[in-house]
Design an enzyme around this catalytic site. Structure first.
Site, PDB file in Angstrom:
ATOM      1  N   ARG A   1      62.298   8.646   2.090  1.00  0.00           N
ATOM      2  CA  ARG A   1      61.397   7.875   1.245  1.00  0.00           C
ATOM      3  C   ARG A   1      61.313   8.387  -0.200  1.00  0.00           C
ATOM      4  O   ARG A   1      61.526   7.633  -1.135  1.00  0.00           O
ATOM      5  CB  ARG A   1      59.960   7.895   1.832  1.00  0.00           C
ATOM      6  CG  ARG A   1      59.806   7.313   3.201  1.00  0.00           C
ATOM      7  CD  ARG A   1      59.916   5.795   3.205  1.00  0.00           C
ATOM      8  NE  ARG A   1      58.826   5.155   2.520  1.00  0.00           N
ATOM      9  CZ  ARG A   1      57.633   4.895   3.050  1.00  0.00           C
ATOM     10  NH1 ARG A   1      57.372   5.265   4.292  1.00  0.00           N
ATOM     11  NH2 ARG A   1      56.704   4.256   2.366  1.00  0.00           N
TER      12      ARG A   1
ATOM     13  N   HIS B   1      64.595  -2.091   4.667  1.00  0.00           N
ATOM     14  CA  HIS B   1      63.494  -1.185   4.293  1.00  0.00           C
ATOM     15  C   HIS B   1      62.155  -1.723   4.804  1.00  0.00           C
ATOM     16  O   HIS B   1      61.413  -2.376   4.055  1.00  0.00           O
ATOM     17  CB  HIS B   1      63.450  -1.035   2.765  1.00  0.00           C
ATOM     18  CG  HIS B   1      62.650   0.143   2.295  1.00  0.00           C
ATOM     19  ND1 HIS B   1      63.107   1.437   2.375  1.00  0.00           N
ATOM     20  CD2 HIS B   1      61.409   0.223   1.744  1.00  0.00           C
ATOM     21  CE1 HIS B   1      62.208   2.257   1.888  1.00  0.00           C
ATOM     22  NE2 HIS B   1      61.166   1.547   1.498  1.00  0.00           N
TER      23      HIS B   1
ATOM     24  N   TYR C   1      56.626 -14.697  -9.411  1.00  0.00           N
ATOM     25  CA  TYR C   1      56.798 -15.235 -10.760  1.00  0.00           C
ATOM     26  C   TYR C   1      58.007 -14.659 -11.491  1.00  0.00           C
ATOM     27  O   TYR C   1      58.463 -15.244 -12.469  1.00  0.00           O
ATOM     28  CB  TYR C   1      55.547 -14.971 -11.603  1.00  0.00           C
ATOM     29  CG  TYR C   1      54.294 -15.601 -11.055  1.00  0.00           C
ATOM     30  CD1 TYR C   1      54.215 -16.976 -10.832  1.00  0.00           C
ATOM     31  CD2 TYR C   1      53.187 -14.827 -10.736  1.00  0.00           C
ATOM     32  CE1 TYR C   1      53.070 -17.553 -10.320  1.00  0.00           C
ATOM     33  CE2 TYR C   1      52.030 -15.397 -10.225  1.00  0.00           C
ATOM     34  CZ  TYR C   1      51.974 -16.763 -10.018  1.00  0.00           C
ATOM     35  OH  TYR C   1      50.840 -17.334  -9.507  1.00  0.00           O
TER      36      TYR C   1
END
Length: 749
Positions: free
Chosen positions: A33, A79, A123
């Site tokens: 990670r 992931h 967006y």
């Protein structure tokens, strides 16, 4: 009959189970990670996101795709740790103010240097940068890295990307794992590639010599590194602190004023720290650390940073700039800890070690690449040689094809020379057919060959193609056989990348003197501190106070004369003393609003209230009388309250008792205590013993069961003093003089 398995209880030490579980968790966070791999400089989430974009075909020359599409696909395939972490990684890879070499081309609002966050993933749009495809993702189809199963073993993902550049040094990284953290500054691409070439040419090169190519970090925000001489140790050990300053220029302002313009900021100031920097400048003005600032404006835009500070005409500009370096984050520290995953475990590495691992990885990738290419060229060579040979005996092959009953019969003849069952036109053809020894791949190619391949030009093209294949084979074999040939291939790639993606250095590397601030010596003078009934305090000069003395006495609960460089002491009913620097209180016009005492001290209006105010300089000259509600009293030397702490206990109180009066003894000779039941006790102040501030004191007046001291008065010998009690004037001097610890006299009113 089914035989049941016997249960067995396994006994183990609880601490051992917890230790093993914690270590497993920590290593999972560290490796999977938080920390980047030294070979490609990427954390797993970054690697998976880039690979997923490649798989989706979102390349630099293709249209942008919605970030939500990328995030969702990455989370579903590679992931499974939440969309926010994936999108945050994607956002950071687009930000040119954080990355020296952005890896993703973002379209839309991906945040800015001032700390505004990116728009929601639905967006924004993104696609790969050209440099990412060419330098990190290239050759994945040539078996250059190992592919491993994804989390549910339904997909394959690369264990590392075949990076051609030391991305760990170029882009840097930051990450917090369990028990460790990494922080690597970004560097200039051209300089890093030059250093990598230098290492390849001389593996015994020292870190000092490598720093001729990489003199220091190159932050996207520019700035000035001020501790050049300390960088060698940092790059050798991989640990240290880099001091960074913003870049400051001066401009002529209006009416002869000078503008200090900040055009570059320290890298650690990225984000909300710009706002904090502006607030720190305002704080310097409020605390009177500087009186030179007229106005502050943040004129930063997409074109770059521009923070303008307008100064007074007579300002000491150099001293003010040094003040910014000293008291704000315009000079900041970047903590270096070059920690990354190497050979499956976290290691802190210096610059040379990182370059060594990257070069080693490039050799491994290049070896696998050219081994793969050589295999493909040898396969092409086999087919080409078979087709050329077939063209030379094409009539025989046609005769075999026409005389065979099926493809298998014809193929067997081409490979093994088996002519059984095949009809030939002549005995000579049959003898020639028995001598054929094509390989299986060649036979398949011959059987699949189209007639137009027999055209003369096509045959010439085939021969030319075979020559090119042989050239490639010789070249690939040379690269794989000789290390210097492979090194030259890698160096050529580095030079091509350098020429296409190089940019000028932004950060200046230098040794700078420590910022020294010459604080202007303020002239000491007397001022008046005014405290109103709401606990707001402010300062005015003596002439202003004298002009407004009536209004000041009417509106203020406490009025104290102090030195402007001194301190003022606030005594509260719970026995606390709060000391405040006079400089911390606003100074100005009479009608200016003060500030709550809570803001500049530990005073809490909800838990206590002020009963007396005095200047600390005055306390050092006099003694003080303390009187509590339960009639405990003492005299204390005022010098005991000259303390450094903001808040201390001014006296010791018994349970359910509180302080009602603190008075500075100047010319007073007698004290008068008045109880709630109307008893008055007058006695000489000399009867009150002097004690330490930590003492409770002695009893001043005998009180009834529910009685308590309500008010304390003072007067001087031979000077008449009067008070108003229940609408009747009482002369204090006329009250019967008694001893301390008497009950007192009850006056009839």
């Amino acid at each position: 009959m089914v035989k049941k398995m016997s249960e067995e209880i396994i006994k183990t030490e609880y601490s051992e189970v917890m230790q093993k579980s914690y270590i497993d968790y920590a290593m999972s966070v560290i490796v999977a990670r938080a920390l980047p791999d030294v070979r490609d400089g990427l954390k797993p989430v970054q690697r998976r996101t880039l690979y997923d974009m490649l798989e989706l075909g979102i390349r630099y020359d293709k249209p942008y795709r919605k970030s939500a599409r990328i995030v969702g696909d990455t989370m579903g395939k590679y992931h499974p740790h939440g969309d926010s972490s994936i999108y945050e990684a994607l956002v950071v890879m687009t930000q040119d103010f954080k990355k020296g070499l952005p890896l993703v081309d973002g379209h839309g609002n991906f945040g800015n240097i001032e700390g505004d966050g990116a728009a929601a993933m639905r967006y924004t749009e993104a696609r790969l940068e050209k440099v990412t495809q060419e330098c990190l993702l290239a050759d994945l189809d040539k078996d250059v890295v190992d592919f491993i199963p994804n989390f549910d073993e339904t997909e394959k993902e690369p264990s590392v990307l075949p990076a051609k550049i030391p991305n760990l040094l170029i882009n840097g990284t930051e990450g917090i794992a369990v028990g460790m953290a990494t922080s690597i500054p970004p560097h200039n691409l051209a300089e890093v590639l030059d250093a990598m070439k230098a290492y390849m040419l001389d593996e015994n090169i020292s870190t000092r010599e490598l720093m001729r190519y990489i003199p220091g970090p190159d932050f996207p925000t520019g700035g000035i590194v001020t501790n050049k001489d300390e960088l060698l140790e940092i790059y050798e050990t991989g640990v240290g602190k880099i001091k960074v300053r913003g870049k400051v220029e001066t401009e002529k302002g209006k009416n002869g004023k000078t503008n200090v313009v900040i055009t570059e900021i320290p890298y650690p100031m990225i984000g909300a720290n710009i706002t904090k920097f502006l607030m720190d400048i305002a704080g310097l003005v409020e605390t009177k650390k500087t009186m030179d600032v007229v106005d502050i404006s943040n004129q930063s835009s997409k074109e770059g940073i521009r923070i303008v500070i307008e100064l007074r005409k007579d300002a000491n500009v150099k001293n003010f700039i040094n003040l910014l370096y000293k008291k704000t984050r315009l000079e900041d520290t970047f903590g270096v800890n070059m920690l990354a995953i190497c050979d499956g475990r976290p290691e802190t590495m210096g610059m040379k070690r990182i370059l060594k691992e990257c070069v080693k990885f490039r050799y491994e990738v290049t070896t696998r690449k050219y081994t793969n290419l050589l295999e493909k060229e040898n396969a092409k060579k086999e087919i080409q040689e078979g087709l050329i040979k077939a063209c030379n005996v094409i009539d025989l092959i046609i005769e075999i094809l026409r005389g065979s009953k099926d493809r298998a019969m014809a193929k067997d003849c081409l490979i093994n020379g088996n002519v059984k069952g095949i009809t030939f036109k002549s005995k000579e053809s049959k003898i020639m057919a028995q001598q054929l020894m094509f390989t299986e791949n060649q036979a398949n190619a011959i059987l699949d060959m189209r007639l137009y391949k027999l055209i003369g030009l096509e045959i010439q093209a085939l021969i030319k193609e075979h020559e090119e294949t042989m050239t490639n084979i010789y070249r690939y074999e040379d690269i794989l056989a000789r290390k210097d040939s492979m090194a030259q291939v890698i160096i050529n790639e580095l030079e091509e990348i350098r020429n296409e993606y190089k940019r000028e250095r932004r950060t200046v590397i230098d040794n700078c003197e420590e910022a020294v601030v010459e604080e202007a010596k303020m002239e000491e003078m007397d001022i008046m501190v005014l405290v109103d009934r709401f606990g707001y305090a402010r300062c005015v000069d003596i002439p202003t106070y004298e002009r407004n003395i009536e209004a000041a006495e009417a509106e203020s609960r406490f009025i104290v004369k102090c030195k402007n460089l001194g301190k003022v002491c606030f005594f509260t009913n719970v026995g606390q003393l709060h000391t405040i620097k006079v400089m911390d209180l606003p100074y100005g016009k009479f009608r200016d609003k003060g500030i709550p005492i809570d803001n500049v001290s530990n005073y809490s209006a909800e838990k206590e209230h002020i009963i007396a105010v005095a200047s600390q300089s005055e306390l050092n000259l006099y003694r003080m009388i303390f009187v509590t509600k339960q009639s405990m009293m003492k005299v204390v030397d005022g010098g005991e309250f000259d303390v450094m702490k903001k808040t201390v206990a001014s006296t010791k109180l018994a349970d359910d008792d509180e302080l009602i009066s603190v008075e500075v003894i100047r010319e007073q000779t007698h004290i008068v205590l008045r109880s709630a039941d109307g008893y008055f006790l007058r006695f000489p102040i000399d009867e009150i013993p002097e004690k330490k501030k930590g003492a409770i004191g002695v009893r001043g007046m005998k009180l009834g069961a529910k009685d308590y001291v309500e008010e304390v008065y003072y007067h001087k010998n031979m000077v008449e003093a009067s008070i108003v009690y229940k609408d009747k004037e009482i002369v204090l001097n006329s009250i019967k003089l008694l001893k301390r610890d008497a009950k007192g006299t009850k006056l009839r009113v």
